[in-house]
Each structure stands twice: as C-alpha cells, then as structure tokens.
Design an enzyme around this catalytic site. Structure first.
Site, PDB file in Angstrom:
ATOM      1  N   GLU A 157       0.799  -1.229   0.000  1.00 29.05           N
ATOM      2  CA  GLU A 157       0.000   0.000   0.000  1.00 29.05           C
ATOM      3  C   GLU A 157       0.834   1.283   0.000  1.00 29.05           C
ATOM      4  O   GLU A 157       0.728   2.093   0.929  1.00 29.05           O
ATOM      5  CB  GLU A 157      -0.956   0.017   1.197  1.00 29.05           C
ATOM      6  CG  GLU A 157      -1.913  -1.161   1.234  1.00 29.05           C
ATOM      7  CD  GLU A 157      -2.937  -1.063   2.358  1.00 29.05           C
ATOM      8  OE1 GLU A 157      -2.800  -0.185   3.227  1.00 29.05           O
ATOM      9  OE2 GLU A 157      -3.894  -1.857   2.351  1.00 29.05           O
ATOM     10  N   GLU A 182      -5.165  -8.749   0.748  1.00 31.53           N
ATOM     11  CA  GLU A 182      -5.729  -8.461   2.073  1.00 31.53           C
ATOM     12  C   GLU A 182      -7.210  -8.205   1.903  1.00 31.53           C
ATOM     13  O   GLU A 182      -7.628  -7.526   0.964  1.00 31.53           O
ATOM     14  CB  GLU A 182      -5.137  -7.197   2.722  1.00 31.53           C
ATOM     15  CG  GLU A 182      -3.783  -7.353   3.319  1.00 31.53           C
ATOM     16  CD  GLU A 182      -3.261  -6.056   3.976  1.00 31.53           C
ATOM     17  OE1 GLU A 182      -4.072  -5.255   4.489  1.00 31.53           O
ATOM     18  OE2 GLU A 182      -2.036  -5.853   3.942  1.00 31.53           O
TER      19      GLU A 182
HETATM   20  C1  BG6 Z   1      -4.258  -2.500   5.859  1.00 31.45           C
HETATM   21  C2  BG6 Z   1      -2.788  -2.468   6.187  1.00 31.45           C
HETATM   22  O1  BG6 Z   1      -4.573  -1.456   5.020  1.00 31.45           O
HETATM   23  O2  BG6 Z   1      -5.138  -2.371   6.945  1.00 31.45           O
HETATM   24  C3  BG6 Z   1      -2.460  -3.142   7.515  1.00 31.45           C
HETATM   25  O3  BG6 Z   1      -2.009  -3.067   5.166  1.00 31.45           O
HETATM   26  C4  BG6 Z   1      -3.462  -2.709   8.586  1.00 31.45           C
HETATM   27  O4  BG6 Z   1      -1.151  -2.835   7.875  1.00 31.45           O
HETATM   28  C5  BG6 Z   1      -4.855  -3.085   8.128  1.00 31.45           C
HETATM   29  O5  BG6 Z   1      -3.166  -3.265   9.832  1.00 31.45           O
HETATM   30  C6  BG6 Z   1      -5.947  -2.806   9.157  1.00 31.45           C
HETATM   31  O6  BG6 Z   1      -5.933  -1.493   9.560  1.00 31.45           O
HETATM   32  P1  BG6 Z   1      -6.768  -0.943  10.816  1.00 31.45           P
HETATM   33  O7  BG6 Z   1      -6.407   0.484  10.889  1.00 31.45           O
HETATM   34  O8  BG6 Z   1      -8.193  -1.167  10.533  1.00 31.45           O
HETATM   35  O9  BG6 Z   1      -6.348  -1.704  12.029  1.00 31.45           O
END
Ligand code: BG6
Length: 482
Positions: free
Chosen positions: A185, A386
């Site tokens: 990202e 992801e």
């Molecule tokens: C993703 C990232 O966008 O979101 C991760 O690659 C991150 O590093 C994940 O932990 C979740 O983010 P959050 O802010 O909802 O805990």
C-alpha cells in the site's frame, strides 16, 4: 484396512467437493497476511522505524497507548505461531522483512547477523510446515534515521538505500523465498504521512506528497530491476507490489460527479497501478499535476526505469469502496495544493457499514476490481492480498470453550469470495485469497482496537486461540472452496 479408511475419507471429500457452490482454481492460495512491524515486536531490533519513534515520543496517539514493542510476540513465538497457521490450513502467508531489523547501517547496507539468523529461521519454519512464504520489503516501516537525515521518501537517496536493502534480502533469502513484494500500500504512505495526518510525520503538503508518490514508484521499479537481474528470477522467483485499490464510485452519473470520481481513480489508484503494470503514469494525472504546477521531479532515465520494470504479479488489498462527488465548495488553495481540489468524499445514504472501523461494506467491489484488471491491465495474474473485518471488543463473542464465535467474519469472507469467484469464472486471472490477518496483530495508531485475525491474542498473556473463522478457513482451504 488403512487403505479402505483412506478411500472412504477421500470419497467423502470428493462428495463434499462436488457439492461445493464455489470451487476455486487448482493451487489457489488460501492464506493470510501480516507484517514484521505489526507482529514481531521490537525485541533486539537495532534501529527504529517511524512508528517506533512516534510511539516513543507521542504514546497518547495510539489506541489505549499500546505500541509496537511486543506486538503479537512473533519474534519469540514464531515457531508456535507458524504451527498454528498450519493448523488452520493456510498454504501461504505474507509477512515482511523489517529494514530496521535486517540492516545495521543504512548507507552501506551492513546487515545485523542476529536478524539474518532470525529471518532464516522464520523462512525455514514456514517451508518446513509446507507454507509458502511471501516476503514484502516495506510495510510503512521507514527507518526514522532516514526521515531525519534526508526527509525519508522525499529523497531519491533513500530510494537508493532501499534498493541496497532489497538486494541484500534477495541475496540472503532468495534461494528459498520465491515470491517477493516491493511495497504494501504505497499510497497509504502518501496519504498518511503527507496529506491526511494519520501516520508520522503527519504533514499536510500536497507538493511533497506528489514527489513521494513518484519516488515510491521509482523505488519499486528499481527493486524490480535488481530482482530480475538476480539469480532469484533465474530460479523462477517472482516479484510484485501490493496496492490498496479502493474503487471510486461517483455519487451519480452526472458529468461533474463522474469527473470527480475519475480524478480519485487517477490519483489514488492508477498512480501506482498504471506504473506497476503498464510502466507509465496516467496521462490525465500528469496533465493535471503539470497544470497545477505540482508535478514531481523526474529524469528521462528514471522514467525509462519505471517503464522497463513492471511487476510479475499484483496483490490487491480491498476493505472498502470509495465514493466521490463534485466539489460543493470551491477549494481553498491558500494553504497549498491538495488532491481534494477535485472531489469531495461522498457517503452513500443507508449503506452497510462496519461500525467499528467506520468502513462501508461493499463486497461487489471485488468483482469490479477483478474485471478492471482483466480488461484494462492485461489480465495480469493477481491475488486478493488483504481483505478483512476489524471488530472491536471481540471478547464479547467468547464461547464457553474459550474460542471466539466470529460468524460475522465468516459471512463477510464468504460474501466477498462469492464475488471473487464470479470474476474468476468470467476469466479474471486471480490465483489466491489472503485474509488480514492470521493472528490478531498490532495496527499502527489503531493498535489492538480492531481485531482481524483467524487466531485471537490475549494481550496480557499472549495466549493465542483459534477463532471459529480459523476452523472455517481450514475447511475452505482443504476443499478449495465452500
Ligand atoms: C491495511 C494495512 O490497510 O489495513 C495493515 O495493510 C493494517 O497494515 C490493516 O493493519 C488494518 O488497519 P486498521 O487500521 O483497521 O487496524
């Protein structure tokens, strides 16, 4: 006797497979993603990254003042953790090698031997457990020293130091790691550090943001160039990038809204996607930035490097869609240029939300992303790198046996996977699905607020327990569908 039992079991599996509604392609990746800084903890790390520094200086910025010091203790418990990942049937896992752990001296790329030993043990353990390791080189974890000395990603000197680090990684681990990622990202670095103040150094500087966007593209291409010339590539290794492609839907089909959404696509998605896959920046974006006098500084040689070094595969992180509308008030440029000059965010009335994270839930976007890659990006091979549902206070779903009943997460995944399946049926070249995340992990300033894992972590004891979704993915992976 044994043979009969085996045959019966296979028979049952076959019947189950035949009954599946969604069957995925052979060798599909059923895995999950995490990162070094979010899982390892700072144990024995010789250098600090920007988050370590931010936490040490402003701990109040982190949810419940929880920092990266312990994270999910992967540095100490990697063996047990990987064995749990195996237990829930994952066949592939992405994590990252920390620049601030591996490298002692950033200028010379001298390595820290303890770190080399640690990453060797981790990689060997993944392989021993039959899990494919996917290694990412940067997950927001810039060495703070390089920010202080050179302005971090604002500087092309830092780009070259990153290339030295990457080269070391390929030399040290490329004999066993076959799948590499240059950045996770990169747009979040631009947004969080230079536009919207959610990552240290929390600046608001559109001009710098644009240069950082360019430098990150350059860094990725330079690393790909080195990789393709290395023995890793000759031995069949592949390198890609992981992008958070958040499709931008216009509020309406009115021209002004469509135009606003198109700019959002140009700036937040295509600025990395076009370069990664096609080797060139989107013309309409370049024109706008030029007109506004904020275009990056580049050389012909650098642009040629970007052009000649595209990715072998793409990773796409998807959590939420983005919606845009034409600006309702004229943009005030007295404080400098911002991409927000061309759009306003739009909240769709009545849309489904994940209330904990404040993100819209819109599974169909997966299909739109997949078809866009198929039709506009050479149908490059890609995986959903992801996808996840962050939930606060999951303790309230603990059952008598101590496990968490996260049926909502299973429903969320099944819905997203059904759209992915439809796109694959229609020819999209997707080879896998990685959830965020195998084991609940530390998440930047949100720390441990929202839990995402298939496996829960009790922060006080570091005891890890498989959630209902962990058993679900085990079954899905074994059947290659659901
Ligand atoms: C993703 C990232 O966008 O979101 C991760 O690659 C991150 O590093 C994940 O932990 C979740 O983010 P959050 O802010 O909802 O805990």
């Amino acid at each position: 006797m044994q043979l009969v039992a085996f045959d019966r079991r296979r028979g049952k599996e076959r019947i189950r497979e035949m009954n599946l509604k969604y069957k995925f392609p052979a060798k599909f990746w059923w895995g999950a993603a995490t990162s070094g800084p979010q899982s390892e903890g700072r144990f024995y790390k010789k250098n600090d990254n920007v988050f370590d520094y931010w936490y040490d200086t402003e701990p109040q910025d982190f949810f419940n003042r929880v920092g990266p010091n312990v994270a999910s203790n992967f540095y100490n418990s990697y063996k047990e953790d990987i064995s749990m990942m195996k237990q829930i049937g994952l066949n592939s896992v992405r994590t990252s090698i920390q620049w601030t752990r591996l490298i002692k001296d950033f200028e010379t790329a001298e390595v820290d031997e303890d770190a080399v030993c640690f990453y060797n043990k981790v990689i060997d353990e993944f392989l021993k457990q039959g899990i494919l390791p996917v290694m990412n080189l940067h997950h927001f974890d810039l060495p703070v020293e390089l920010y202080k000395k050179y302005g971090g990603w604002e500087s092309k000197k830092v780009v070259d130091m990153f290339v030295l680090f990457a080269k070391k990684c390929f030399e040290l681990f490329g004999d066993r790691v076959k799948h590499w990622v240059t950045f996770n990202e990169p747009m979040v670095i631009v947004e969080g550090e230079y536009l919207y103040q959610f990552h240290y150094p929390k600046l608001v500087d559109g001009k710098k943001a644009v240069q950082v966007l360019y430098n990150l593209n350059l860094a990725s291409a330079k690393v790909i160039e080195v990789f393709h010339k290395s023995v890793c590539a000759q031995n069949g290794g592949e390198i890609g990038i992981v992008l958070n492609l958040t499709p931008s839907y216009p509020r309406s089909q009115e021209e002004k809204d469509v135009k606003a959404a198109n700019f959002v696509e140009d700036f937040f998605n295509r600025s990395f996607l076009d370069t990664a896959v096609k080797g060139k920046f989107t013309e309409s974006l370049v024109e706008t930035l030029k007109k506004d006098n904020v275009l990056w500084e580049s050389t012909d040689e650098e642009l040629k490097t970007i052009h000649d070094n595209t990715v072998d595969f793409l990773g796409v992180n998807y959590y939420q869609p983005r919606r845009a509308k034409a600006k309702e008030e004229p943009f005030d440029e007295s404080k400098g240029w911002m991409p927000d000059k061309y759009f306003d965010d739009y909240k769709l009335p009545g849309c489904r939300m994940n209330p904990y994270r404040g993100w819209e839930i819109y599974p169909q976007a997966i299909y739109d992303i997949a078809i866009n890659i198929r039709d506009n990006y050479n149908n490059i091979s890609w995986y959903l790198s992801e996808n996840g549902m962050g939930v606060e206070g999951e303790e309230k779903y603990i059952k008598e046996d101590g496990s968490i009943d996260d049926q909502y997460r299973i429903d969320f995944y099944e819905e997203h996977l059904s759209w992915l399946h439809k796109a694959i049926e229609e020819g999209s070249n997707c080879f896998g699905f990685h959830a965020w995340t195998p084991i609940d992990c530390w998440s930047w300033s949100n720390a441990y607020k929202n839990r995402y894992g298939y496996i829960a972590v009790d922060l006080a004891t570091q005891i890890k327990t498989i959630k209902k979704s962990g058993y679900w993915i085990k079954k899905v992976a074994a059947q290659n569908g659901f």
